[in-house]
Design an enzyme around this catalytic site. Structure first.
Site, PDB file in Angstrom:
ATOM      1  N   THR A   3      11.734   3.803   5.832  1.00 55.31           N
ATOM      2  CA  THR A   3      11.118   3.048   7.363  1.00 55.31           C
ATOM      3  C   THR A   3      11.958   3.440   8.862  1.00 55.31           C
ATOM      4  OG1 THR A   3      10.616   1.012   5.649  1.00 55.31           O
ATOM      5  CG2 THR A   3      10.539   0.809   8.547  1.00 55.31           C
ATOM      6  N   TYR A  15       9.191  20.246   5.449  1.00 55.18           N
ATOM      7  CA  TYR A  15       8.093  20.902   5.187  1.00 55.18           C
ATOM      8  C   TYR A  15       8.086  22.284   5.192  1.00 55.18           C
ATOM      9  CZ  TYR A  15       7.380  15.965   4.341  1.00 55.18           C
ATOM     10  OH  TYR A  15       7.542  15.089   4.143  1.00 55.18           O
ATOM     11  N   LYS A  64       6.534 -11.563  -7.066  1.00 57.52           N
ATOM     12  CA  LYS A  64       5.292 -10.928  -8.258  1.00 57.52           C
ATOM     13  C   LYS A  64       5.770 -10.172  -9.565  1.00 57.52           C
ATOM     14  CE  LYS A  64       2.214  -9.531  -5.148  1.00 57.52           C
ATOM     15  NZ  LYS A  64       1.185  -8.454  -4.088  1.00 57.52           N
ATOM     16  N   HIS A  70      11.751  11.350  17.302  1.00 60.56           N
ATOM     17  CA  HIS A  70      12.853  10.461  16.605  1.00 60.56           C
ATOM     18  C   HIS A  70      13.344   9.343  18.119  1.00 60.56           C
ATOM     19  CE1 HIS A  70      13.154  12.751  13.356  1.00 60.56           C
ATOM     20  NE2 HIS A  70      11.385  12.354  13.060  1.00 60.56           N
ATOM     21  N   SER A 108       0.903  -1.092   0.426  1.00 63.10           N
ATOM     22  CA  SER A 108      -0.248   0.039  -0.294  1.00 63.10           C
ATOM     23  C   SER A 108       0.863   1.719   0.212  1.00 63.10           C
ATOM     24  CB  SER A 108      -1.256   0.329   1.274  1.00 63.10           C
ATOM     25  OG  SER A 108      -0.213  -0.178   2.242  1.00 63.10           O
ATOM     26  N   GLN A 109       2.052   0.958   0.986  1.00 60.84           N
ATOM     27  CA  GLN A 109       3.030   2.404   1.128  1.00 60.84           C
ATOM     28  C   GLN A 109       3.900   2.337  -0.177  1.00 60.84           C
ATOM     29  OE1 GLN A 109       3.402   4.767   3.067  1.00 60.84           O
ATOM     30  NE2 GLN A 109       1.178   3.771   4.370  1.00 60.84           N
TER      31      GLN A 109
END
Length: 295
Positions: A97, A159, A43, A247, A19-20
């Site tokens: 991650t 950001y 896959k 963190h 999903s990520q």
């Protein structure tokens, strides 16, 4: 010019069909990143998001000529993914991650260093050269191609610095999130070195936080080697000793690693420090004499 990545960088994703991996690969492709495929064991031979899926990194590199890989894999499997990329011929590994065991990272970092592979992260937002290539989870739309190099231990604080440099009209050459773990693949000095050598980067913003001695070491490096203007902010001014602040690496232990110590070291190196994140754009303008774009 830029550092680490540009419009020609061929990128694969490990954990591509998860999903990520799916979500952030879609975002990267939409941004214009040259994604050439992905890796999900078992896959191989299928396609995903219109790109080929491979069982191993080695197969992906041989088929696509990929130079960079972004890793969206659960923490217990990240060491193997990093090593597979390093031994598979990838030259730049970006690991997003969080929660990778410290001993796993120690091993992975040593191997990457031995092989001459650049590792960014873990527990980081990634790397972006605005308008060209986005490897990671940062929002692309707030970036603007320009002349400020940004390096940070924090994702969201990056950001904030990006938004201010965009609003001021300065833009960014490249933004690198080195991550908030105790053992990062690349540290401040590694990235400062690249910014110092990059002709497009005219000024540098460095965002640190409490814990460890990375900022003090960076200050010594800046004092001796960096000729470009540097603005810095340290997060965690009011943090109590012995408490981890978000963190894994953001902890004041044994009385060392406080924000005040880091601010003092940076100021001694001639860096313009700001006590509020909101002042980064203003400080850059004062330091460089650049004209701020009118809103």
């Amino acid at each position: 010019m830029s550092v680490l990545i540009n419009k020609d960088t061929k990128v694969i994703c490990q954990g591509f069909t998860g999903s990520q991996g799916t979500f952030h690969s879609e975002q990267a492709i939409a941004y214009g990143t040259k994604m050439v495929g992905g890796v999900t064991p078992g896959k191989g031979g299928t396609t995903h998001l219109g790109l080929p899926v491979f069982n191993t990194v080695k197969e992906a590199v041989e088929a696509t000529g990929a130079e960079a890989s972004v890793i969206y894999v659960p923490a217990p499997f990240c060491k193997d993914s990093i090593l597979e990329a390093a031994f598979g011929g990838i030259k730049l590994i970006v690991c997003i991650t969080e929660g990778i065991p410290t001993l796993d990272m120690l091993d992975a970092k040593v191997k990457c260093d031995e092989l001459g592979v650049r590792l960014i992260g873990p527990n980081c937002p990634g790397v972006i050269t605005p308008g060209e290539c986005k490897i990671g989870i940062m929002p692309g739309h707030i970036h603007l191609p320009g002349k400020v190099g940004i390096v940070s231990r924090s994702g969201t604080l990056t950001y904030e610095a990006v938004k201010q440099t965009t609003d001021a009209g300065f833009g960014q050459s490249t933004c690198v999130g080195i991550g908030g773990d105790p053992i990062p693949g690349s540290n401040f000095i590694d990235i400062l070195k690249l910014f110092q050598e990059d002709p497009q980067t005219e000024a540098i913003v460095m965002i640190g936080e409490i814990g460890g001695s990375a900022e003090e070491e960076a200050a010594a490096f800046i004092k001796a080697n960096v000729t470009k203007p540097v603005v810095s902010y340290i997060a965690g001014v009011t943090a109590p000793p012995g408490k981890r602040m978000g963190h894994a690496g953001a902890i004041i232990s044994g009385g060392k690693g406080t924000a005040d110590e880091k601010f003092a070291a940076l100021q001694d190196a001639g860096v313009k420090t700001v006590r509020s994140l909101a002042d980064i754009g203003k400080a850059l303008a004062e330091l460089t004499g650049w004209e701020v774009k009118k809103a």
